[in-house]
Design a protein around this motif. Structure first.
Motif, PDB file in Angstrom:
ATOM      1  N   ASP A   1       0.829  -1.202   0.000  1.00 21.56           N
ATOM      2  CA  ASP A   1       0.000   0.000   0.000  1.00 21.56           C
ATOM      3  C   ASP A   1       0.867   1.257   0.000  1.00 21.56           C
ATOM      4  O   ASP A   1       0.568   2.237  -0.686  1.00 21.56           O
ATOM      5  N   THR A   2       1.980   1.219   0.743  1.00 18.23           N
ATOM      6  CA  THR A   2       2.908   2.347   0.765  1.00 18.23           C
ATOM      7  C   THR A   2       3.513   2.597  -0.613  1.00 18.23           C
ATOM      8  O   THR A   2       3.710   3.742  -1.026  1.00 18.23           O
ATOM      9  N   LEU A   3       3.775   1.518  -1.329  1.00 20.14           N
ATOM     10  CA  LEU A   3       4.426   1.615  -2.642  1.00 20.14           C
ATOM     11  C   LEU A   3       3.454   1.882  -3.779  1.00 20.14           C
ATOM     12  O   LEU A   3       3.880   2.019  -4.930  1.00 20.14           O
ATOM     13  N   ARG A   4       2.166   1.962  -3.506  1.00 17.32           N
ATOM     14  CA  ARG A   4       1.164   1.934  -4.565  1.00 17.32           C
ATOM     15  C   ARG A   4       1.399   2.968  -5.668  1.00 17.32           C
ATOM     16  O   ARG A   4       1.403   2.635  -6.849  1.00 17.32           O
ATOM     17  N   LYS A   5       1.585   4.240  -5.309  1.00  9.03           N
ATOM     18  CA  LYS A   5       1.749   5.280  -6.329  1.00  9.03           C
ATOM     19  C   LYS A   5       2.983   5.021  -7.191  1.00  9.03           C
ATOM     20  O   LYS A   5       2.949   5.199  -8.412  1.00  9.03           O
ATOM     21  N   ALA A   6       4.068   4.606  -6.555  1.00 10.96           N
ATOM     22  CA  ALA A   6       5.287   4.318  -7.310  1.00 10.96           C
ATOM     23  C   ALA A   6       5.095   3.110  -8.210  1.00 10.96           C
ATOM     24  O   ALA A   6       5.561   3.083  -9.358  1.00 10.96           O
ATOM     25  N   LEU A   7       4.389   2.097  -7.724  1.00 15.66           N
ATOM     26  CA  LEU A   7       4.134   0.903  -8.531  1.00 15.66           C
ATOM     27  C   LEU A   7       3.241   1.229  -9.731  1.00 15.66           C
ATOM     28  O   LEU A   7       3.402   0.645 -10.805  1.00 15.66           O
ATOM     29  N   GLU A   8       2.307   2.146  -9.557  1.00 15.22           N
ATOM     30  CA  GLU A   8       1.460   2.547 -10.682  1.00 15.22           C
ATOM     31  C   GLU A   8       2.295   3.160 -11.790  1.00 15.22           C
ATOM     32  O   GLU A   8       2.087   2.882 -12.980  1.00 15.22           O
ATOM     33  N   LYS A   9       3.269   3.997 -11.416  1.00 15.99           N
ATOM     34  CA  LYS A   9       4.144   4.611 -12.410  1.00 15.99           C
ATOM     35  C   LYS A   9       4.987   3.553 -13.110  1.00 15.99           C
ATOM     36  O   LYS A   9       5.176   3.599 -14.332  1.00 15.99           O
ATOM     37  N   SER A  10       5.483   2.584 -12.355  1.00 17.00           N
ATOM     38  CA  SER A  10       6.264   1.497 -12.938  1.00 17.00           C
ATOM     39  C   SER A  10       5.420   0.722 -13.941  1.00 17.00           C
ATOM     40  O   SER A  10       5.886   0.387 -15.041  1.00 17.00           O
ATOM     41  N   ARG A  11       4.183   0.442 -13.585  1.00 18.23           N
ATOM     42  CA  ARG A  11       3.298  -0.300 -14.482  1.00 18.23           C
ATOM     43  C   ARG A  11       2.971   0.511 -15.739  1.00 18.23           C
ATOM     44  O   ARG A  11       2.861  -0.032 -16.835  1.00 18.23           O
ATOM     45  N   GLN A  12       2.808   1.826 -15.581  1.00 25.71           N
ATOM     46  CA  GLN A  12       2.553   2.676 -16.751  1.00 25.71           C
ATOM     47  C   GLN A  12       3.719   2.613 -17.731  1.00 25.71           C
ATOM     48  O   GLN A  12       3.527   2.583 -18.951  1.00 25.71           O
ATOM     49  N   THR A  13       4.928   2.580 -17.191  1.00 28.81           N
ATOM     50  CA  THR A  13       6.125   2.503 -18.035  1.00 28.81           C
ATOM     51  C   THR A  13       6.185   1.180 -18.781  1.00 28.81           C
ATOM     52  O   THR A  13       6.408   1.146 -19.997  1.00 28.81           O
ATOM     53  N   THR A  14       5.979   0.074 -18.068  1.00 32.13           N
ATOM     54  CA  THR A  14       6.119  -1.240 -18.697  1.00 32.13           C
ATOM     55  C   THR A  14       4.996  -1.505 -19.694  1.00 32.13           C
ATOM     56  O   THR A  14       5.242  -2.074 -20.762  1.00 32.13           O
ATOM     57  N   ILE A  15       3.771  -1.089 -19.398  1.00 28.52           N
ATOM     58  CA  ILE A  15       2.674  -1.356 -20.332  1.00 28.52           C
ATOM     59  C   ILE A  15       2.839  -0.521 -21.599  1.00 28.52           C
ATOM     60  O   ILE A  15       2.466  -0.943 -22.702  1.00 28.52           O
ATOM     61  N   HIS A  16       3.434   0.665 -21.470  1.00 22.60           N
ATOM     62  CA  HIS A  16       3.694   1.490 -22.653  1.00 22.60           C
ATOM     63  C   HIS A  16       4.695   0.792 -23.574  1.00 22.60           C
ATOM     64  O   HIS A  16       4.541   0.796 -24.801  1.00 22.60           O
ATOM     65  N   VAL A  17       5.712   0.169 -22.977  1.00 16.20           N
ATOM     66  CA  VAL A  17       6.698  -0.571 -23.777  1.00 16.20           C
ATOM     67  C   VAL A  17       6.030  -1.763 -24.456  1.00 16.20           C
ATOM     68  O   VAL A  17       6.283  -2.054 -25.626  1.00 16.20           O
ATOM     69  N   ILE A  18       5.164  -2.458 -23.723  1.00 16.43           N
ATOM     70  CA  ILE A  18       4.467  -3.614 -24.294  1.00 16.43           C
ATOM     71  C   ILE A  18       3.639  -3.201 -25.503  1.00 16.43           C
ATOM     72  O   ILE A  18       3.611  -3.889 -26.530  1.00 16.43           O
ATOM     73  N   HIS A  19       2.976  -2.060 -25.412  1.00 15.32           N
ATOM     74  CA  HIS A  19       2.165  -1.583 -26.536  1.00 15.32           C
ATOM     75  C   HIS A  19       3.000  -1.296 -27.779  1.00 15.32           C
ATOM     76  O   HIS A  19       2.501  -1.352 -28.906  1.00 15.32           O
TER      77      HIS A  19
END
Length: 235
Positions: A168-186
């Protein structure tokens, strides 16, 4: 309310500048009076903001010296705001890789615990979250949310409250990480998407059949792939 909004705006503005390196460790912040004039806020607001930044160990006030930005090693990195400011930086590859290293230290162990401790209710929740993940591809905001909820459901099944709190503490940072990786996947072929889905499915299946050793290996492989995608995003 107006005071709170002004305080929050300046708090985030100064916090971002410090964490993202626009104001560097060792530099002095302007005096309270000058910060007040520069930002069009009262001295009370400025003092409140500086108090918040000091609580996160980003700055420290010294008698006769003033307010100084502290070394990065002293920052309260586990604060959600500090993590969020770091994740929002333009050149944040190093931070995102470090975040993935933290996940590699925690999530393989958590998924093994989940495989060993999951109740039938937990298993149904994990399956549901996996289905939502499958359905979310093509919509980046939905994917980010669905991926977080999938991993959260697994951590919940571990029945380890400390791990859940850390996520829960990491949530905002993890969201940014996921945005980066999903953009690469696209940017890759559909097979890249299929690969990611398959990796998540293998984790889900291992947890649901109670195979902790395999679940640990599959999670480690997934996170190592995430590291590759973050590196690819910077190239």
């Amino acid at each position: 309310m107006a005071f709170q909004n002004l305080s929050e705006q300046l708090f985030h503005a100064l916090g971002r500048k410090i964490v993202q390196g626009k104001i560097k460790p060792g530099e002095h912040l302007p005096k309270v009076e000058l910060l007040s004039e520069m930002n069009g806020v009262s001295r009370t607001v400025v003092r409140e903001v500086l108090k918040g930044l000091a609580a996160r160990r980003l700055i420290k006030s010294y008698t006769k010296i003033g307010t100084v930005v502290q070394p990065r090693s002293k920052w309260q990195w586990w604060d959600p705001e500090v993590l969020s400011w770091a994740a929002e930086a333009e050149n944040n590859q190093t931070f995102l890789l470090q975040l993935t290293e933290v996940r590699l230290a925690i999530e393989p162990a958590a998924v093994e615990l989940a495989a060993n401790n999951a109740t039938e209710k937990d298993i149904q929740e994990i399956k549901k979250r996996y289905e939502q993940l499958e359905q979310a591809f093509g919509d980046e905001p939905k994917w980010v949310e669905a991926d977080y909820e999938f991993h959260s459901s697994i951590l919940a099944a571990s029945h380890n409250e400390l791990m859940l709190s850390l996520l829960d503490t990491l949530r905002k940072a993890l969201e940014k990480s996921r945005q980066t990786t999903i953009h690469v996947i696209h940017q890759h072929s559909p097979s890249a998407y299929e690969e990611v889905i398959v990796r998540h499915k293998k984790i889900m299946e291992a947890v649901c059949r109670g195979d902790g050793a395999t679940a640990r290996v599959r999670m480690k492989e997934l996170l190592e792939r995430v590291s590759q995608l973050i590196v690819n995003a910077s190239e």
